[in-house]
Design an enzyme around this catalytic site. Structure first.
Site, short mmCIF file in Angstrom:
data_model
loop_
_atom_site.label_atom_id
_atom_site.label_comp_id
_atom_site.label_asym_id
_atom_site.label_seq_id
_atom_site.Cartn_x
_atom_site.Cartn_y
_atom_site.Cartn_z
N GLY A 62 0.53 -1.31 9.19
CA GLY A 62 1.00 0.02 8.84
C GLY A 62 2.06 0.56 9.79
O GLY A 62 2.07 0.27 10.99
N ASN A 86 0.83 -1.19 0.00
CA ASN A 86 0.00 0.00 0.00
C ASN A 86 0.87 1.25 0.00
O ASN A 86 2.10 1.18 -0.03
CB ASN A 86 -0.96 -0.04 1.19
CG ASN A 86 -2.34 0.50 0.83
OD1 ASN A 86 -2.47 1.42 0.02
ND2 ASN A 86 -3.37 -0.07 1.42
N HIS A 116 25.02 1.27 9.07
CA HIS A 116 26.25 2.06 9.10
C HIS A 116 27.03 1.73 10.36
O HIS A 116 26.45 1.30 11.37
CB HIS A 116 25.93 3.56 9.06
CG HIS A 116 25.08 3.95 7.89
ND1 HIS A 116 25.61 4.34 6.68
CD2 HIS A 116 23.73 3.98 7.74
CE1 HIS A 116 24.63 4.61 5.84
NE2 HIS A 116 23.48 4.40 6.46
N ARG A 128 14.34 -8.71 15.28
CA ARG A 128 14.80 -10.10 15.35
C ARG A 128 13.84 -10.99 14.59
O ARG A 128 12.73 -10.59 14.24
CB ARG A 128 14.91 -10.55 16.80
CG ARG A 128 13.59 -10.54 17.56
CD ARG A 128 13.79 -10.88 19.03
NE ARG A 128 14.52 -9.84 19.72
CZ ARG A 128 14.90 -9.92 20.99
NH1 ARG A 128 14.65 -11.00 21.70
NH2 ARG A 128 15.56 -8.93 21.55
N ARG A 144 1.23 -14.19 20.20
CA ARG A 144 0.66 -15.54 20.30
C ARG A 144 0.82 -16.24 18.96
O ARG A 144 1.25 -15.64 17.96
CB ARG A 144 -0.81 -15.49 20.70
CG ARG A 144 -1.77 -14.87 19.69
CD ARG A 144 -3.20 -14.96 20.20
NE ARG A 144 -4.17 -14.37 19.30
CZ ARG A 144 -4.75 -15.02 18.29
NH1 ARG A 144 -4.40 -16.27 18.01
NH2 ARG A 144 -5.65 -14.42 17.54
#
Length: 210
Positions: free
Chosen positions: A138, A81, A111, A162, A179
């Site tokens: 979003g 989107n 960096h 992670r 969950r």
């Protein structure tokens, strides 16, 4: 090694004139995409096919931003989107049937931490992979080197630092597993609201209830 080779090996490199020339090609395509008539869906699809060769059924709501384009590999039915950004100095691999809500940002670039080292202009990229059937909410940020499994939902506003395993709902900053997605979620629409019978019957008839 030249800087293209260094970049592609995911070690320290400098974005020199050769790499900027690669980015220039990408930006010309993005210029077309981001200034097209937003109602020209067929034209948008043609430009997306130029930007992401090999994609099948991909659609992106402009504006969209990336560095190279050819480091992005998407599966079937990819959808992003508005205002998606993919900094693809390393490979970004995305599976089939993946959806991204507005303002998703995927960053492979990084960096050096130490200031004077960072000022040397060296940077690096670490590949990101996203499995099949993933929905990314979003304003999510996905950081360098992250792997997201199949059938995952990432909640809005997450910062993914992670790896996230298959069949997870994960959310937060930093993003954590909330969950596991189970059979009980098959008819779930929003929070505790279930899909109505008319829509569910249509889903069954079209073979999406498996």
């Amino acid at each position: 090694m030249n800087n293209i080779e260094r970049r592609d090996k995911e070690i320290a490199y400098i974005c020199d004139d050769v790499l900027m020339a690669e980015q220039k090609k990408c930006r010309k395509i993005l210029q077309k995409l981001n200034f097209m008539d937003r109602s020209d869906f067929d034209g948008i699809r043609e430009v997306i096919a130029e930007l992401l060769p090999g994609s099948e059924g991909a659609f992106i709501n402009p504006p969209f931003y990336c560095d190279y384009g050819n480091n992005i590999k998407v599966g079937k039915n990819f959808f992003a989107n508005y205002n998606c950004t993919i900094i693809d100095v390393a490979n970004v691999t995305i599976g089939d049937n993946c959806q991204m809500a507005p303002n998703v940002a995927i960053y492979t670039a990084g960096h050096p931490i130490y200031p004077s080292t960072r000022n040397s202009a060296y940077e690096y990229g670490k590949a990101i992979s996203i499995g099949d059937n993933v929905w990314i909410g979003g304003n999510t940020v996905i950081c360098p080197g992250v792997n997201i499994g199949d059938n995952v939902v990432i909640g809005a506003g997450s910062v993914v630092t992670r790896d996230i395993p298959d069949w997870s709902i994960a959310v937060g900053n930093p993003c954590r597993i909330k969950r596991t997605i189970t059979e009980d979620d098959r008819k779930r629409l929003f929070k505790d609201e279930m899909i109505d019978d008319e829509a569910w019957n249509d889903i069954v008839e079209r073979g999406y209830a498996e």
